[in-house]
Write a protein that holds these residues in place. Structure first.
Motif, short mmCIF file in Angstrom:
data_model
loop_
_atom_site.label_atom_id
_atom_site.label_comp_id
_atom_site.label_asym_id
_atom_site.label_seq_id
_atom_site.Cartn_x
_atom_site.Cartn_y
_atom_site.Cartn_z
N VAL A 146 0.89 -1.37 -0.12
CA VAL A 146 0.22 0.18 0.31
C VAL A 146 1.21 1.33 0.04
CG1 VAL A 146 -1.96 1.71 1.15
CG2 VAL A 146 -1.59 -2.03 1.54
N LYS A 147 0.57 2.01 -1.13
CA LYS A 147 1.48 2.96 -1.11
C LYS A 147 0.64 4.85 0.60
CE LYS A 147 3.04 6.63 -4.07
NZ LYS A 147 2.96 7.76 -5.35
N SER A 148 1.74 4.29 1.39
CA SER A 148 0.54 4.86 2.49
C SER A 148 2.13 4.72 3.89
CB SER A 148 -0.12 3.90 3.09
OG SER A 148 -0.50 4.06 4.35
N SER A 149 1.48 5.89 4.42
CA SER A 149 2.68 6.50 6.18
C SER A 149 2.30 4.46 6.57
CB SER A 149 2.22 7.40 6.49
OG SER A 149 0.67 7.32 7.08
N HIS A 150 2.90 5.56 7.82
CA HIS A 150 2.44 4.01 8.47
C HIS A 150 0.82 3.58 9.08
CE1 HIS A 150 4.35 1.09 11.62
NE2 HIS A 150 3.73 1.54 12.42
N LEU A 151 -0.04 4.50 8.66
CA LEU A 151 -1.10 4.46 9.14
C LEU A 151 -2.65 4.17 8.23
CD1 LEU A 151 -1.47 7.29 12.12
CD2 LEU A 151 -0.89 5.42 11.95
N SER A 152 -1.60 3.00 7.77
CA SER A 152 -2.35 2.84 6.31
C SER A 152 -4.00 2.55 6.91
CB SER A 152 -2.16 1.44 5.41
OG SER A 152 -1.93 0.70 6.67
#
Length: 266
Positions: A243-249
């Protein structure tokens, strides 16, 4: 009439009996709903138990919960005490005890430690790790993490005595980097401090060696190294998504994380 000595003896005996009875009742209550036989690994689940990690509380799953409920699933978000690993595992186990039938146990970040240990519970049919730690039994996770470049968020941890938390700058930049600032500041305001003792814990068993596992790697993670996440996911043979996401997906990509959990539920 009883003399003073006999009276004291009677009082102590009565108190001891009360304590023993109370302990027995507590043990009965704690185990009353645990099934006699474990559910089959990978069984279709009707319950979801969510566990949060450091710098957060149970409300971090509010974007995922309604999506799972809309699918007809019973969902519970554990309030992790963040004190010691045994305390945290026990809090998850108490919730798992209450589940009626097959359950998917989901953990974010540090709570992957909890999922790995508590996932051996007989109600758990499958496991989901969301940018989470996934140690092996007896493994020193800190030593494992040091084999990869240190993520930026680590430098933002500050301690007030025995309690640790992220600074606001680190929280907004390295923990919740792809979340709108106004919302990220709300999450920062409710972060729950963790105790130093929590980080010293090691799991004694690895549920992912026995039950189907799913893993969501956050490719833009600045709290756990994404390559470490990939290593742990591959080692456990997990069904893995990126997921192209920060830690908080589970907040910035709630639909994607909910879909992965639904897949784990069958």
């Amino acid at each position: 009439m009883l003399n003073r000595r006999h009276f004291s003896t009677a009082i102590m005996a009565g108190a001891a009996a009360t304590v023993i009875a109370s302990k027995a009742n507590a043990q009965t209550a704690a185990t009353a709903t645990v099934p006699a036989t474990p559910v089959a690994p990978g069984a279709k689940a009707r319950n979801i138990v969510l566990v949060h990690g450091l710098f957060a509380d149970g409300s971090c799953w509010t974007g995922v919960i309604p999506r799972l409920q809309a699918a007809g699933l019973n969902v519970t978000s554990v309030q992790n005490p963040l004190t010691t690993l045994p305390d945290a595992v026990a809090s998850a186990q108490r919730v798992l005890n209450r589940q009626d039938g097959p359950t998917v146990l989901v953990g974010h970040s540090f709570s992957g430690m909890i999922v790995t240990e508590a996932g051996m519970h007989p109600n758990v049919a499958s496991l989901v790790y969301v940018a989470a730690r996934a140690p092996d039994a007896g493994e020193n996770y800190t030593a494992l993490a040091k084999t990869y470049p240190t993520p930026p968020a680590s430098a933002g941890i500050v301690f007030d005595g025995d309690e640790g938390r992220l600074t606001e700058e680190a929280f907004l930049r390295d923990f919740a980097g792809d979340i709108p600032a106004v919302k990220a500041k709300v999450l920062y305001a409710v972060q729950e401090p963790f105790h130093k003792a929590l980080l010293a814990g090691q799991v004694t068993q690895a549920a992912w060696r026995h039950k189907p596992s799913y893993y969501a790697v956050s490719t833009q993670d600045r709290t756990i190294n994404p390559d470490l996440e990939r290593f742990m996911a591959k080692r456990m043979g997990a069904h893995t998504i990126e997921v192209k996401s920060s830690h908080l997906s589970m907040i910035s990509h709630a639909d994607t994380i909910a879909e992965l959990i639904l897949k784990a539920a069958g």
